[in-house]
Design an enzyme around this catalytic site. Structure first.
Site, PDB file in Angstrom:
ATOM      1  N   ARG A   1      10.616  76.038  76.615  1.00 50.10           N
ATOM      2  CA  ARG A   1      10.491  75.736  78.037  1.00 50.10           C
ATOM      3  C   ARG A   1      11.099  76.881  78.858  1.00 50.10           C
ATOM      4  NH1 ARG A   1      10.005  70.516  79.793  1.00 50.10           N
ATOM      5  NH2 ARG A   1       9.739  71.571  81.799  1.00 50.10           N
TER       6      ARG A   1
ATOM      7  N   GLN B   1       5.371  72.128  80.564  1.00 52.51           N
ATOM      8  CA  GLN B   1       5.555  71.661  79.185  1.00 52.51           C
ATOM      9  C   GLN B   1       4.469  72.230  78.279  1.00 52.51           C
ATOM     10  OE1 GLN B   1       8.009  69.406  77.910  1.00 52.51           O
ATOM     11  NE2 GLN B   1       7.161  70.235  76.017  1.00 52.51           N
TER      12      GLN B   1
ATOM     13  N   CYS C   1       7.034  66.355  73.525  1.00 52.76           N
ATOM     14  CA  CYS C   1       7.735  67.033  74.619  1.00 52.76           C
ATOM     15  C   CYS C   1       9.179  66.581  74.759  1.00 52.76           C
ATOM     16  CB  CYS C   1       6.978  66.819  75.924  1.00 52.76           C
ATOM     17  SG  CYS C   1       6.884  65.079  76.435  1.00 52.76           S
TER      18      CYS C   1
ATOM     19  N   ASP D   1       3.618  61.306  72.706  1.00 51.12           N
ATOM     20  CA  ASP D   1       4.604  61.220  73.797  1.00 51.12           C
ATOM     21  C   ASP D   1       5.026  59.754  73.897  1.00 51.12           C
ATOM     22  OD1 ASP D   1       6.175  61.775  76.014  1.00 51.12           O
ATOM     23  OD2 ASP D   1       4.505  62.118  77.388  1.00 51.12           O
TER      24      ASP D   1
ATOM     25  N   ARG E   1       9.870  67.974  90.789  1.00 50.53           N
ATOM     26  CA  ARG E   1       9.478  66.891  89.864  1.00 50.53           C
ATOM     27  C   ARG E   1       9.384  65.616  90.682  1.00 50.53           C
ATOM     28  NH1 ARG E   1      11.651  65.203  83.929  1.00 50.53           N
ATOM     29  NH2 ARG E   1      10.267  66.946  83.481  1.00 50.53           N
TER      30      ARG E   1
ATOM     31  N   HIS F   1       1.833  67.908  83.462  1.00 54.94           N
ATOM     32  CA  HIS F   1       3.113  68.545  83.112  1.00 54.94           C
ATOM     33  C   HIS F   1       2.798  69.949  82.586  1.00 54.94           C
ATOM     34  CE1 HIS F   1       7.233  68.959  82.361  1.00 54.94           C
ATOM     35  NE2 HIS F   1       7.432  68.070  81.412  1.00 54.94           N
TER      36      HIS F   1
HETATM   37  N1  NVA Z   1       5.044  61.409  79.856  1.00 52.65           N
HETATM   38  C1  NVA Z   1       6.478  61.529  80.063  1.00 52.65           C
HETATM   39  C2  NVA Z   1       6.921  62.941  79.894  1.00 52.65           C
HETATM   40  C3  NVA Z   1       8.414  63.134  79.967  1.00 52.65           C
HETATM   41  C4  NVA Z   1       8.812  64.565  79.887  1.00 52.65           C
HETATM   42  C5  NVA Z   1       6.845  61.001  81.435  1.00 52.65           C
HETATM   43  O1  NVA Z   1       6.158  61.314  82.401  1.00 52.65           O
HETATM   44  O2  NVA Z   1       7.836  60.281  81.529  1.00 52.65           O
HETATM   45  N1   CP Z   2      10.025  67.363  78.340  1.00 56.88           N
HETATM   46  C1   CP Z   2      10.630  67.263  79.525  1.00 56.88           C
HETATM   47  O1   CP Z   2      10.101  67.591  80.589  1.00 56.88           O
HETATM   48  O2   CP Z   2      11.915  66.829  79.429  1.00 56.88           O
HETATM   49  P1   CP Z   2      12.837  66.356  80.633  1.00 56.88           P
HETATM   50  O3   CP Z   2      12.236  65.107  81.195  1.00 56.88           O
HETATM   51  O4   CP Z   2      14.175  66.096  79.993  1.00 56.88           O
HETATM   52  O5   CP Z   2      12.904  67.437  81.675  1.00 56.88           O
END
Ligand code: NVA
Ligand code: CP
Length: 319
Positions: free
Chosen positions: A303, A147, A275, A235, A117, A144
């Site tokens: 997930r 997800q 998500c 989101d 990540r 993502h």
């Molecule tokens: N769009 C959000 C998703 C979090 C799981 C981010 O990138 O922070």
């Molecule tokens: N939805 C998601 O990826 O959650 P986290 O950021 O908690 O991993």
């Protein structure tokens, strides 16, 4: 030194849904449903009967915070019979300038597969190019995909077949929206976008989708997008890779795109999807996310089921 690029490129990475064929994506979804069903009723820490990743190690590198991704990959590996090792980037030598490429080569000596990540998508592709083991995208600023596999699975559980259906997206054209658009294009459903022009999905994503079976529709208003939709999805307004200083500007731009009961009522018995993490009173009202049509915790649970099929797929053991 010669870089083992050919070997690395021969790895079955999971970086972006646009890299997959529709048949592969469909196969992953079917396998996820089957794997979930096969362990119904088992206690959480009991492994899946077949334990296909017995003896395998997943390395996880987090350069951004996570709750669900970290928990679900850890549990997925345990249930598949494997194990995990976790690195928070700030605590590693990456945090003080060791290259991504050297880190990837080192991790491949300790792990059979890696989940990363990070912010810039280029970090992920650089890591994958140098890696002698498969690499999974656990979120970048540009996508993502894990997800969305879980979300497609959740949609099918609640609403049936995806093909020909309308799913509506509200607010930011962010990483999650990009992966959802790629899935729509491949699997032949419609993604109706209620996204202000300044926050629209990247042109190259829309251009890539244009000649695929699905349809990406840019809507004039949130109401237009919601009409006839089987799911309303949103989101957070400020993603982890966004400058927090832009929060106020974003709130002003997205205020009219909040998912409310009024919008939900325009859908076709629509479910609400997110998500997580969510911010009640911003992108969605508490009434909607905590209401009877919300499936957000099913998305979170899925997930784990979905990622099991990604892990076995990348290792050539399934799908
Ligand atoms: N769009 C959000 C998703 C979090 C799981 C981010 O990138 O922070
Ligand atoms: N939805 C998601 O990826 O959650 P986290 O950021 O908690 O991993």
């Amino acid at each position: 030194m010669a870089q083992p690029m050919a070997q690395s490129m021969g790895q079955r990475h999971f970086l972006d849904l646009a890299d997959l064929s529709a048949a592969t994506l469909r196969g992953l979804l079917d396998a996820a449903h089957a794997r979930k069903a096969a362990r119904a009723g088992l206690p959480t820490a009991m492994p899946d009967p077949d334990q296909p990743l017995n003896g395998h190690m997943l390395g996880m590198v987090f350069d951004k915070p996570s709750t669900r991704t970290r928990l679900s990959f850890d549990l997925a590996m345990r249930q598949l019979g494997g194990q995990t090792m976790l690195l928070n980037q700030a605590d590693t030598q990456l945090g003080r300038g060791e290259t991504i490429e050297d880190t990837a080569r080192v991790m491949a000596r300790f792990c059979d597969i890696v989940m990363l990540r990070t912010g810039p998508h280029e970090n992920l592709t650089a890591y994958a190019a140098a890696s002698d083991v498969p690499v999974i995208n656990g979120l970048t600023a540009s996508g993502h995909p894990c997800q969305i596999l879980a979300d497609l699975m959740t949609f099918e559980e609640h609403k049936g077949a995806l093909e020909g259906r309308r799913i509506a997206w509200f607010g930011d054209g962010n990483n999650v929206a990009v992966s959802l658009a790629q899935a729509a294009a491949l699997l032949g459903f419609e993604l109706a976008l209620a996204v202000p022009d300044a926050f629209m999905l990247p042109d190259d994503v829309l251009a890539w989708a244009a000649d695929k079976p699905g349809k990406i529709t840019r809507c004039e208003s949130p109401q237009d997008a919601a009409r006839g939709a089987a799911a309303l999805v949103t989101d957070c307004w400020v993603s982890m890779s966004d400058d927090p200083e832009t929060a106020e500007k974003r709130a002003a731009a997205f205020g009219a795109y909040q998912v409310t009961q009024e919008l939900m009522a325009l859908g076709d018995g629509a479910i609400f999807m997110h998500c997580l993490p969510a911010y009640r009173g911003k992108e969605v009202t508490a009434e909607v996310i905590d209401g009877p049509k919300s499936v957000v915790f099913d998305e979170a649970e899925n997930r784990c089921h979905a990622q099991k099929t990604i892990l076995t797929y990348c290792l050539g053991l399934d799908a």
